[in-house]
Scaffold this motif. Structure first.
Motif, PDB file in Angstrom:
ATOM      1  N   GLN A 212      34.888  39.541  52.965  1.00 32.93           N
ATOM      2  CA  GLN A 212      36.116  39.082  52.302  1.00 32.93           C
ATOM      3  C   GLN A 212      36.164  37.560  52.205  1.00 32.93           C
ATOM      4  N   LEU A 213      35.629  36.876  53.203  1.00 40.28           N
ATOM      5  CA  LEU A 213      35.605  35.408  53.155  1.00 40.28           C
ATOM      6  C   LEU A 213      34.749  34.909  51.992  1.00 40.28           C
ATOM      7  N   GLU A 214      33.753  35.694  51.622  1.00 41.45           N
ATOM      8  CA  GLU A 214      32.871  35.303  50.520  1.00 41.45           C
ATOM      9  C   GLU A 214      33.503  35.534  49.155  1.00 41.45           C
ATOM     10  N   ARG A 215      34.583  36.289  49.111  1.00 42.02           N
ATOM     11  CA  ARG A 215      35.209  36.654  47.839  1.00 42.02           C
ATOM     12  C   ARG A 215      36.356  35.722  47.484  1.00 42.02           C
ATOM     13  N   THR A 216      36.628  35.665  46.195  1.00 37.54           N
ATOM     14  CA  THR A 216      37.764  34.894  45.692  1.00 37.54           C
ATOM     15  C   THR A 216      38.933  35.844  45.490  1.00 37.54           C
ATOM     16  N   ARG A 217      40.055  35.501  46.087  1.00 36.14           N
ATOM     17  CA  ARG A 217      41.275  36.288  45.874  1.00 36.14           C
ATOM     18  C   ARG A 217      41.742  36.067  44.448  1.00 36.14           C
ATOM     19  N   GLU A 218      42.272  37.084  43.830  1.00 30.87           N
ATOM     20  CA  GLU A 218      42.751  36.964  42.452  1.00 30.87           C
ATOM     21  C   GLU A 218      43.753  35.818  42.345  1.00 30.87           C
ATOM     22  N   GLY A 219      43.497  34.928  41.395  1.00 33.21           N
ATOM     23  CA  GLY A 219      44.375  33.787  41.173  1.00 33.21           C
ATOM     24  C   GLY A 219      44.028  32.564  42.008  1.00 33.21           C
ATOM     25  N   ALA A 220      43.106  32.709  42.944  1.00 30.87           N
ATOM     26  CA  ALA A 220      42.709  31.572  43.791  1.00 30.87           C
ATOM     27  C   ALA A 220      41.621  30.767  43.079  1.00 30.87           C
ATOM     28  N   PRO A 221      41.526  29.471  43.374  1.00 27.59           N
ATOM     29  CA  PRO A 221      40.560  28.622  42.687  1.00 27.59           C
ATOM     30  C   PRO A 221      39.114  28.727  43.195  1.00 27.59           C
ATOM     31  N   ALA A 222      38.937  29.333  44.369  1.00 26.96           N
ATOM     32  CA  ALA A 222      37.590  29.383  44.962  1.00 26.96           C
ATOM     33  C   ALA A 222      37.548  30.521  45.980  1.00 26.96           C
ATOM     34  N   PRO A 223      36.340  30.883  46.430  1.00 25.24           N
ATOM     35  CA  PRO A 223      36.242  31.894  47.487  1.00 25.24           C
ATOM     36  C   PRO A 223      37.005  31.460  48.742  1.00 25.24           C
ATOM     37  N   ARG A 224      37.451  32.420  49.496  1.00 30.15           N
ATOM     38  CA  ARG A 224      38.232  32.144  50.702  1.00 30.15           C
ATOM     39  C   ARG A 224      37.501  31.183  51.640  1.00 30.15           C
ATOM     40  N   ALA A 225      36.208  31.392  51.841  1.00 28.99           N
ATOM     41  CA  ALA A 225      35.447  30.521  52.739  1.00 28.99           C
ATOM     42  C   ALA A 225      35.476  29.074  52.256  1.00 28.99           C
TER      43      ALA A 225
END
Length: 103
Positions: free
Chosen positions: A23-36
């Motif tokens: 999940q840290l490697e993924r980008t949340r919908e609407g976020a500018p970058a991956p969580r990490a």
């Protein structure tokens, strides 16, 4: 302000530690970058605030493995808590709250 930052920082650092690495490697919908990347950017910004508060030059943080990001966030935030003035604490709180929205 200091107590609020400490509380929010602890919650977010624990949240990052508890997040699955995938999940840290993924980008949340609407976020500018991956969580990490959001965590890394926030940790760097906190480190920069702490360096300024201590009168030290800014330095890039090492790129830790995903499982170390929660600790990196906690440590850089603790440095701001220990050395930051009211302006630095307010800026740090804004950064951590922004991270919360991105995670």
């Amino acid at each position: 302000m200091r107590a609020e930052l400490a509380r929010v920082l602890a919650v977010q650092a624990d949240r990052v530690r508890a997040t699955a690495l995938s999940q840290l490697e993924r980008t949340r919908e609407g976020a500018p970058a991956p969580r990490a990347e959001l965590v890394r950017r926030t940790a760097q910004a906190l480190a920069d605030l702490a360096a300024g508060a201590e009168g030290h030059p800014r330095r890039p943080l090492p790129a830790l493995a995903l499982h170390g990001l929660g600790d990196q966030l906690a440590v850089t935030g603790a440095d701001v808590l220990a050395h930051g003035d009211d302006a630095a604490l307010a800026a740090a709180l804004r950064l951590v709250l922004e991270l919360r929205r991105g995670l």
